[in-house]
Design an enzyme around this catalytic site. Structure first.
Site, short mmCIF file in Angstrom:
data_model
loop_
_atom_site.label_atom_id
_atom_site.label_comp_id
_atom_site.label_asym_id
_atom_site.label_seq_id
_atom_site.Cartn_x
_atom_site.Cartn_y
_atom_site.Cartn_z
N ASP A 195 0.75 -1.06 0.07
CA ASP A 195 -0.04 0.11 0.13
C ASP A 195 0.92 1.22 -0.09
OD1 ASP A 195 -2.33 1.69 0.25
OD2 ASP A 195 -3.38 0.21 1.44
N GLY A 221 4.54 1.10 -1.87
CA GLY A 221 4.15 1.10 -3.33
C GLY A 221 3.01 1.95 -3.56
N ASP A 222 3.11 2.38 -4.75
CA ASP A 222 1.99 3.02 -5.57
C ASP A 222 1.66 2.23 -6.87
OD1 ASP A 222 0.44 4.53 -6.99
OD2 ASP A 222 1.29 6.61 -6.69
N PHE A 223 0.54 1.54 -6.67
CA PHE A 223 0.40 0.89 -7.99
C PHE A 223 0.06 1.31 -9.27
CE2 PHE A 223 -4.12 0.04 -5.67
CZ PHE A 223 -4.76 0.92 -6.23
N HIS A 241 -13.11 -1.66 -7.15
CA HIS A 241 -14.47 -0.83 -7.21
C HIS A 241 -14.20 0.74 -6.80
CE1 HIS A 241 -15.18 -1.17 -2.51
NE2 HIS A 241 -13.85 -0.94 -2.81
#
Lengths: 333, 333
Positions: A195, A221-223, A241
């Site tokens: 996250d 991390g930043d997806f 969602h």
């Protein structure tokens, strides 16, 4: 369906409020020490005598409390299991979140429908990284996600062939509620909670008390920018969602790229039935994404399978979990 | 009861909001003209395309709309009967009131419980006469009471021996919703709507269109200062619950004094079952009195019969009405 059913729908918000206020007062946690008479219980809770009896009898009528012949109140079994903050199965973080954030946000449903724009939540706050930097709102949200993850994590721990795998990562893990339940049930597994870096501290606070801290670690991390962790099983739970379809597709593409052959992807959300007519809770969860995100919604299993196939997954399987969440499990072949 | 039942209670407010927003947009009134496809319906309603399909399918999942094979939306039968503003059986005034006033007021339930003090409504506004002078709030409240009176008035018209009486007065009549339904069903009756003078105009506005204006008239009065009308049958509907027990007793004493021998008093409210454990709707209505009045609450039939006996009534009878209202009918012998 008769007019009383319509009235029941219209007035249903009042029973939510009774439960949410009961959680706020800690009714079920106080009663974990044993039954109490009205006066003693109200004094412990800080409830004024005027409404105390009606409030407690409301909780009796809803099946959450029991009252004996001597007018002592006690937790009903389900409340003792899930609403006492002293229990490991406490769901109250979810209800605290509903109480503080979602109930007032939903007062703006009409405005969300009129404009198509979020009225509250991460998107209205400028995205997750800004949102997570607001200590109080983020804390309530994260504990809400933890409460919402408990039953789902336990169900997921029991409905996937974890023995065939060694490592997993929960992407968008929040406090790691799902990862903890899976690791607890399967001592051979090592898991990652993935996250934004601002979540590391609340994640560690939660995992520290879980008994699985040696096997569940945080990876910042930043997806949107970073590749996903290289593990046997990736989980995207209550993530898709939040985003529009192109972002969902990007995430599934990234998951396919990151997984080894025979690796698995588990997606779970409040999946709408394919005919879009049978699950009010899931349809309402989709409207919640309208109220709280810029492009999110719930979706059907058919929708999800389509995106998974476009990402390169060939085998998919539907698994109902708990709390109206359904998983779609895809295998990379 | 399982954890899903607890979640259902906690999330129930969302289905209320969906219905209340649907009333606000006029969904059921627009669909009275015939089924419409999603795009056309959303355009008519002023709903942004982003949430339109989810919102309409939510109403399908709740049983309020139906969707055919060609994805046209239509009112479900109950919605057509009770939620179309063009129908004489429209209950929407009640839902408009819930939408605008009661949903936000209930966000303050915790504070009402903590302090014992009203957070909204007539008492918080300084009493009914001050409240009725606030045009917008009073208008919403009065129309709410009219919506709430329709089914109850019809039930009362059919469950009392009106043929034995010639005149009646509805005390605290608001727009006269109850009086109109009784007069409509019994052409031999003449009725009075008794309320504060500020209600005369909205009362006349409503009765003018009712077809019974020649037989139902307004009498201005304050039941704290003035005697009650001299008629065969007095009705105190949704009145006692606004006040504390000494005021209830005073009103019942006044009713006994005003009635002739063989005259009848009809009291109706959301009566709590005597064991105070079976009717969540009525318990929650009692909490609504906590949120909105200084001394009110719902009460049991046993409570009411006790006050009636103290006022001099010797014969009483219980009659279930509609919409969770129950009547206690007392005869003066």
């Amino acid at each position: 369906m008769g007019p009383d059913d319509i009235l029941e729908i219209g007035f249903a918000f009042r029973k939510s409020r009774a439960l949410l206020s009961a959680i706020e007062f800690g009714v079920f946690t106080v009663l974990a020490d044993g039954p109490l008479a009205e006066g003693a219980l109200a004094a412990r809770l800080g409830i004024h005598e005027r409404g105390a009896r009606d409030f407690l009898d409301t909780l009796v009528s809803l099946g959450l409390l029991e009252r004996d012949g001597a007018s002592h109140y006690a937790n009903a079994p389900m409340a003792a299991a899930y609403l006492d903050a002293g229990q490991p199965s406490y769901l109250g973080g979810l209800f605290e979140y509903l109480n503080e954030r979602m109930y007032p946000a939903w007062a703006k449903l009409t405005s969300a429908l009129r404009t198509g724009k979020p009225q509250a939540g991460p998107s209205a706050a400028g995205g997750f990284s800004t949102f997570y930097s607001d200590g109080s709102a983020a804390d309530t949200f994260l504990r809400g996600m933890t409460g919402a993850s408990l039953l789902v994590g336990r169900a997921l721990a029991g409905s996937f062939p974890w023995t065939e795998h060694s490592t997993f990562a929960d992407v968008g893990t929040a406090q790691g509620g799902i990862a903890v339940e899976i690791a607890r049930a399967h001592p051979h597994l090592r898991g990652i909670g993935f996250d934004l870096s601002s979540v590391e501290r609340p994640f560690n606070d939660y995992v520290r008390g879980s008994g699985v801290r040696e096997r569940v670690s945080f990876q910042a991390g930043d997806f949107f920018k970073d590749p996903l962790p290289r593990v046997d099983v990736l989980i995207l739970g209550r993530v898709l969602h939040n985003w529009d379809v192109p972002i969902r597709q990007m995430l599934l593409d990234k998951a396919h790229a990151a997984l080894p052959r025979d690796g698995a992807l588990i997606v779970h959300d409040a999946l709408i039935d394919d005919a879009r007519q049978e699950r009010p809770h899931c349809m309402l969860s989709s409207l919640n994404m309208l109220v709280q995100t810029a492009g999110g919604s719930e979706y059907t299993a058919a929708d999800c399978r389509g995106w998974m196939q476009a990402a390169g997954f060939t085998r998919t399987q539907l698994v109902p979990l708990a709390a109206m969440q359904t998983a779609v499990i895809a295998t990379k072949t």
